[in-house]
Design a protein around this motif. Sequence first.
Motif, PDB file in Angstrom:
ATOM      1  N   HIS A 177       0.831  -1.209   0.000  1.00 15.79           N
ATOM      2  CA  HIS A 177       0.000   0.000   0.000  1.00 15.79           C
ATOM      3  C   HIS A 177       0.864   1.257   0.000  1.00 15.79           C
ATOM      4  O   HIS A 177       0.593   2.232  -0.721  1.00 15.79           O
ATOM      5  CB  HIS A 177      -0.932  -0.025   1.214  1.00 15.79           C
ATOM      6  CG  HIS A 177      -1.986   1.040   1.184  1.00 15.79           C
ATOM      7  ND1 HIS A 177      -1.755   2.327   1.582  1.00 15.79           N
ATOM      8  CD2 HIS A 177      -3.285   1.002   0.774  1.00 15.79           C
ATOM      9  CE1 HIS A 177      -2.849   3.047   1.445  1.00 15.79           C
ATOM     10  NE2 HIS A 177      -3.792   2.268   0.941  1.00 15.79           N
ATOM     11  N   HIS A 178       1.923   1.247   0.796  1.00 16.79           N
ATOM     12  CA  HIS A 178       2.808   2.411   0.902  1.00 16.79           C
ATOM     13  C   HIS A 178       3.473   2.715  -0.447  1.00 16.79           C
ATOM     14  O   HIS A 178       3.503   3.870  -0.894  1.00 16.79           O
ATOM     15  CB  HIS A 178       3.884   2.141   1.956  1.00 16.79           C
ATOM     16  CG  HIS A 178       4.984   3.148   1.985  1.00 16.79           C
ATOM     17  ND1 HIS A 178       4.822   4.407   2.519  1.00 16.79           N
ATOM     18  CD2 HIS A 178       6.264   3.098   1.521  1.00 16.79           C
ATOM     19  CE1 HIS A 178       5.952   5.087   2.389  1.00 16.79           C
ATOM     20  NE2 HIS A 178       6.839   4.319   1.794  1.00 16.79           N
ATOM     21  N   HIS A 179       3.992   1.696  -1.108  1.00 19.39           N
ATOM     22  CA  HIS A 179       4.659   1.906  -2.393  1.00 19.39           C
ATOM     23  C   HIS A 179       3.663   2.335  -3.470  1.00 19.39           C
ATOM     24  O   HIS A 179       3.983   3.186  -4.322  1.00 19.39           O
ATOM     25  CB  HIS A 179       5.374   0.630  -2.830  1.00 19.39           C
ATOM     26  CG  HIS A 179       6.511   0.239  -1.932  1.00 19.39           C
ATOM     27  ND1 HIS A 179       7.615   1.038  -1.741  1.00 19.39           N
ATOM     28  CD2 HIS A 179       6.717  -0.865  -1.154  1.00 19.39           C
ATOM     29  CE1 HIS A 179       8.457   0.459  -0.893  1.00 19.39           C
ATOM     30  NE2 HIS A 179       7.930  -0.697  -0.533  1.00 19.39           N
ATOM     31  N   LEU A 183       3.501   5.679  -6.133  1.00 22.22           N
ATOM     32  CA  LEU A 183       3.371   5.491  -7.572  1.00 22.22           C
ATOM     33  C   LEU A 183       2.122   6.178  -8.117  1.00 22.22           C
ATOM     34  O   LEU A 183       2.183   6.943  -9.087  1.00 22.22           O
ATOM     35  CB  LEU A 183       3.328   3.989  -7.891  1.00 22.22           C
ATOM     36  CG  LEU A 183       2.899   3.603  -9.313  1.00 22.22           C
ATOM     37  CD1 LEU A 183       3.983   3.993 -10.310  1.00 22.22           C
ATOM     38  CD2 LEU A 183       2.603   2.110  -9.411  1.00 22.22           C
ATOM     39  N   LEU A 184       0.979   5.922  -7.469  1.00 18.85           N
ATOM     40  CA  LEU A 184      -0.290   6.421  -7.989  1.00 18.85           C
ATOM     41  C   LEU A 184      -0.445   7.926  -7.769  1.00 18.85           C
ATOM     42  O   LEU A 184      -1.119   8.598  -8.557  1.00 18.85           O
ATOM     43  CB  LEU A 184      -1.449   5.653  -7.341  1.00 18.85           C
ATOM     44  CG  LEU A 184      -1.490   4.167  -7.712  1.00 18.85           C
ATOM     45  CD1 LEU A 184      -2.524   3.429  -6.889  1.00 18.85           C
ATOM     46  CD2 LEU A 184      -1.777   3.999  -9.202  1.00 18.85           C
ATOM     47  N   ARG A 185       0.169   8.446  -6.718  1.00 14.22           N
ATOM     48  CA  ARG A 185       0.126   9.903  -6.509  1.00 14.22           C
ATOM     49  C   ARG A 185       0.787  10.608  -7.686  1.00 14.22           C
ATOM     50  O   ARG A 185       0.261  11.598  -8.212  1.00 14.22           O
ATOM     51  CB  ARG A 185       0.831  10.267  -5.198  1.00 14.22           C
ATOM     52  CG  ARG A 185       0.933  11.774  -4.947  1.00 14.22           C
ATOM     53  CD  ARG A 185       1.596  12.041  -3.597  1.00 14.22           C
ATOM     54  NE  ARG A 185       1.857  13.462  -3.416  1.00 14.22           N
ATOM     55  CZ  ARG A 185       2.937  14.101  -3.861  1.00 14.22           C
ATOM     56  NH1 ARG A 185       3.873  13.411  -4.512  1.00 14.22           N
ATOM     57  NH2 ARG A 185       3.095  15.390  -3.656  1.00 14.22           N
ATOM     58  N   GLN A 221      -7.797   0.116  -3.718  1.00 14.84           N
ATOM     59  CA  GLN A 221      -8.427  -0.662  -4.790  1.00 14.84           C
ATOM     60  C   GLN A 221      -7.454  -1.692  -5.365  1.00 14.84           C
ATOM     61  O   GLN A 221      -7.825  -2.842  -5.608  1.00 14.84           O
ATOM     62  CB  GLN A 221      -8.895   0.266  -5.918  1.00 14.84           C
ATOM     63  CG  GLN A 221     -10.116   1.103  -5.606  1.00 14.84           C
ATOM     64  CD  GLN A 221     -10.501   1.943  -6.818  1.00 14.84           C
ATOM     65  OE1 GLN A 221     -10.046   3.073  -6.986  1.00 14.84           O
ATOM     66  NE2 GLN A 221     -11.319   1.379  -7.687  1.00 14.84           N
ATOM     67  N   VAL A 222      -6.220  -1.257  -5.582  1.00 18.71           N
ATOM     68  CA  VAL A 222      -5.201  -2.144  -6.159  1.00 18.71           C
ATOM     69  C   VAL A 222      -4.882  -3.286  -5.186  1.00 18.71           C
ATOM     70  O   VAL A 222      -4.814  -4.456  -5.583  1.00 18.71           O
ATOM     71  CB  VAL A 222      -3.926  -1.347  -6.499  1.00 18.71           C
ATOM     72  CG1 VAL A 222      -2.813  -2.294  -6.963  1.00 18.71           C
ATOM     73  CG2 VAL A 222      -4.216  -0.315  -7.581  1.00 18.71           C
TER      74      VAL A 222
END
Length: 278
Positions: A177-179, A183-185, A221-222
């Motif tokens: 979740h942290h990684h 990435l998504l930000r 979600q991912v």
Amino acid sequence: PKLISLMEVLEGFLSAQGQTADGVALKFAEKAQMLSRTEKDPLMAAMNEVADILPDTVLLDFIRSQIPTNAHLWSFRKHLAVQYACQVVVARALFVAPATPSRLVISQTQGDVVLAGATPGLSKDMLRMEDGESMVVPFRMTRMMTTLLSPIGLEGGFSAALGAASMALSHPHRQLHHHLCSLLREELLAAHAAAKPPTSVQAAQEHSRAMLGKAEECAAQVVNRVVELSPATALSQEKEPKDGDLPLPLNNKVIQLIMAAADPVKQIEMPCLWHPWA
């Protein structure tokens, strides 16, 4: 290693017959329209006619021509199964659209796989993860891919690698979740900056904070998609079967995903230029 796309393999095969991949797609569309007057399932009837032009061994025959021995082919298939399974887990988790033939790139001798040009699937407002409108199948597992992998490779190495990769990624120590948030930000910031760039420093800071919150939601979600495929999740939710019923396998979600991807009825609902026969 030498790399080649599935589209290049198709074009190489068809050029010897004086045809092109786009020409075959056009024939499929025209045939389906013509058969719609007489056939109950015109898409499948048209698919069967395309199969006469493009046998399901086209990709396998090409790879065999590049590999010296059957022992090397066995190693190639084993490596391909694991590599493609890892690509599928990541692409599925990030809502990436199923690869077209031009974007499915394979090493000719080793079995490495690259999904070229793959980007996370974002909604139209670019605020959440979302499957595209044409996402009828979860990933590409068409007839030529299943023939290349072989039934044993598909149900064995590929299926096992899908579950193992999902379980490894969803392990708490991986901090997935942290990684993903990082990435998504960046993905969200880039998408929104291109659409409507902030007009001041304060606006940019507020926008960055808002995108971080949305990135958290997208990351969740991912993670849910990865966790869903993990056999560890099935084990933690396992219930005692009713009398006379057999328990579901721990990789039941993986099996369902592969069945959905390999379903020819769903494949022919994809756009013609996705080349569902390849």
